[in-house]
Design a protein around this motif. Sequence first.
Motif, PDB file in Angstrom:
ATOM      1  N   UNK A   1     -71.701  25.863   5.407  1.00 47.91           N
ATOM      2  CA  UNK A   1     -70.692  24.964   5.948  1.00 47.91           C
ATOM      3  C   UNK A   1     -71.339  23.638   6.307  1.00 47.91           C
ATOM      4  N   UNK A   2     -71.010  22.609   5.572  1.00 48.36           N
ATOM      5  CA  UNK A   2     -71.560  21.283   5.815  1.00 48.36           C
ATOM      6  C   UNK A   2     -70.458  20.392   6.378  1.00 48.36           C
ATOM      7  N   UNK A   3     -70.673  19.866   7.569  1.00 49.90           N
ATOM      8  CA  UNK A   3     -69.686  18.981   8.167  1.00 49.90           C
ATOM      9  C   UNK A   3     -69.617  17.666   7.420  1.00 49.90           C
ATOM     10  N   UNK A   4     -68.411  17.123   7.320  1.00 52.29           N
ATOM     11  CA  UNK A   4     -68.255  15.785   6.767  1.00 52.29           C
ATOM     12  C   UNK A   4     -68.588  14.763   7.848  1.00 52.29           C
ATOM     13  N   UNK A   7     -65.816  14.698  10.387  1.00 52.16           N
ATOM     14  CA  UNK A   7     -65.825  15.832  11.310  1.00 52.16           C
ATOM     15  C   UNK A   7     -66.869  15.634  12.404  1.00 52.16           C
ATOM     16  N   UNK A   8     -68.053  15.200  12.005  1.00 53.56           N
ATOM     17  CA  UNK A   8     -69.115  14.964  12.984  1.00 53.56           C
ATOM     18  C   UNK A   8     -68.695  13.851  13.946  1.00 53.56           C
ATOM     19  N   UNK A   9     -68.090  12.814  13.414  1.00 55.19           N
ATOM     20  CA  UNK A   9     -67.638  11.702  14.256  1.00 55.19           C
ATOM     21  C   UNK A   9     -66.550  12.157  15.229  1.00 55.19           C
ATOM     22  N   UNK A  10     -65.660  13.038  14.766  1.00 56.57           N
ATOM     23  CA  UNK A  10     -64.609  13.520  15.662  1.00 56.57           C
ATOM     24  C   UNK A  10     -65.200  14.267  16.842  1.00 56.57           C
ATOM     25  N   UNK A  19     -62.588  24.103  12.980  1.00 51.18           N
ATOM     26  CA  UNK A  19     -63.024  24.497  11.638  1.00 51.18           C
ATOM     27  C   UNK A  19     -62.119  25.633  11.187  1.00 51.18           C
ATOM     28  N   UNK A  20     -61.354  25.397  10.167  1.00 54.27           N
ATOM     29  CA  UNK A  20     -60.401  26.408   9.692  1.00 54.27           C
ATOM     30  C   UNK A  20     -61.116  27.509   8.910  1.00 54.27           C
ATOM     31  N   UNK A 100     -75.626  21.801  13.246  1.00 53.32           N
ATOM     32  CA  UNK A 100     -75.393  20.389  12.934  1.00 53.32           C
ATOM     33  C   UNK A 100     -74.963  19.582  14.154  1.00 53.32           C
ATOM     34  N   UNK A 101     -74.370  20.252  15.137  1.00 53.90           N
ATOM     35  CA  UNK A 101     -73.924  19.563  16.343  1.00 53.90           C
ATOM     36  C   UNK A 101     -74.972  19.554  17.445  1.00 53.90           C
ATOM     37  N   UNK A 102     -75.838  20.583  17.492  1.00 54.56           N
ATOM     38  CA  UNK A 102     -76.804  20.719  18.582  1.00 54.56           C
ATOM     39  C   UNK A 102     -78.261  20.638  18.141  1.00 54.56           C
ATOM     40  N   UNK A 103     -78.556  21.054  16.923  1.00 53.17           N
ATOM     41  CA  UNK A 103     -79.933  21.131  16.469  1.00 53.17           C
ATOM     42  C   UNK A 103     -80.279  22.533  15.997  1.00 53.17           C
ATOM     43  N   UNK A 104     -81.458  22.694  15.422  1.00 57.66           N
ATOM     44  CA  UNK A 104     -81.817  23.945  14.762  1.00 57.66           C
ATOM     45  C   UNK A 104     -82.286  25.047  15.711  1.00 57.66           C
ATOM     46  N   UNK A 105     -82.682  24.688  16.934  1.00 61.72           N
ATOM     47  CA  UNK A 105     -83.200  25.678  17.883  1.00 61.72           C
ATOM     48  C   UNK A 105     -82.077  26.074  18.832  1.00 61.72           C
ATOM     49  N   UNK A 106     -81.576  27.297  18.671  1.00 65.99           N
ATOM     50  CA  UNK A 106     -80.357  27.693  19.379  1.00 65.99           C
ATOM     51  C   UNK A 106     -80.526  28.976  20.190  1.00 65.99           C
TER      52      UNK A 106
END
Length: 261
Positions: A1-4, A7-10, A19-20, A100-106
């Motif tokens: 799932x790659x954000x556009x 989407x990231x701007x929203x 995300x549907x 994509x919203x927070x980073x790779x370390x979760x």
Amino acid sequence: MQLTDSQFEQYQTDGYLVVEDALSTDAVEATIDRLREYSHGDREPERFDSQLEPRVERGELEVDEPGDAVRKFEGLGMVEEDDVFGDIANHETITAVTEQLLGEHLKLLRSAAMFKPPSVGSEKGLHQDAAYYPIQPRDHLTVWIALDDATPENGCMTVVPGAHKDGMLTHEADEYETDIVINDTDYSEDDLVELPMEAGDALFTHCLVPHYTAPNTTEDWRRALIMSYMDSRSRFTKSDEELEPWVDSVHIQGEEFPGCV
């Protein structure tokens, strides 16, 4: 799932993103079945808590079955003891968007199931998720996954877009000590946006976005699963001895960092 880019701007601008079809029909049905085993069957929760609807607990309302009074399940033990919930916490779409919203370390901060039984489910007042957790920086996010179609009538999520930029607001206790609401705001009805969703859709919200859900006035269930994530480099702002019992973490992906969550 790659954000556009939009989407990231929203998410950055409004503090939320839907995300549907994040979960398949099979995954949704498996989750509902497992929840019902805990609420109406003989599967006993060992490492997470259950909370009843306030009116039922006070004896103001009767239900046909005890499971029809469950308001929520809560606890990281949900994902640690049960593979059905664990698979959702590590779901490739959920974690890909979160990365994509927070980073790779979760790390996972919270897992919960929210029930709004037909004609029983009560409202959850306007609040910010960040108010429950002493974490810096305040940028963790909550994924609210619809397990039934969520509508304005049965209690879909309602948000105040962009209000995450207003910072932390003052909260006070409501029905429960662990049920807090914003006690005073300048927001009006015009500031609120209802977010109807179909089963399997996922709502990603910034921890400072004010939001609430209305009562379920229909004859349909409105169930949702919640997974909250934070950057593994975040820090709790209280000592281990001072932390509330529900504040903890589970490693999801990436590195872990000494002295951090």
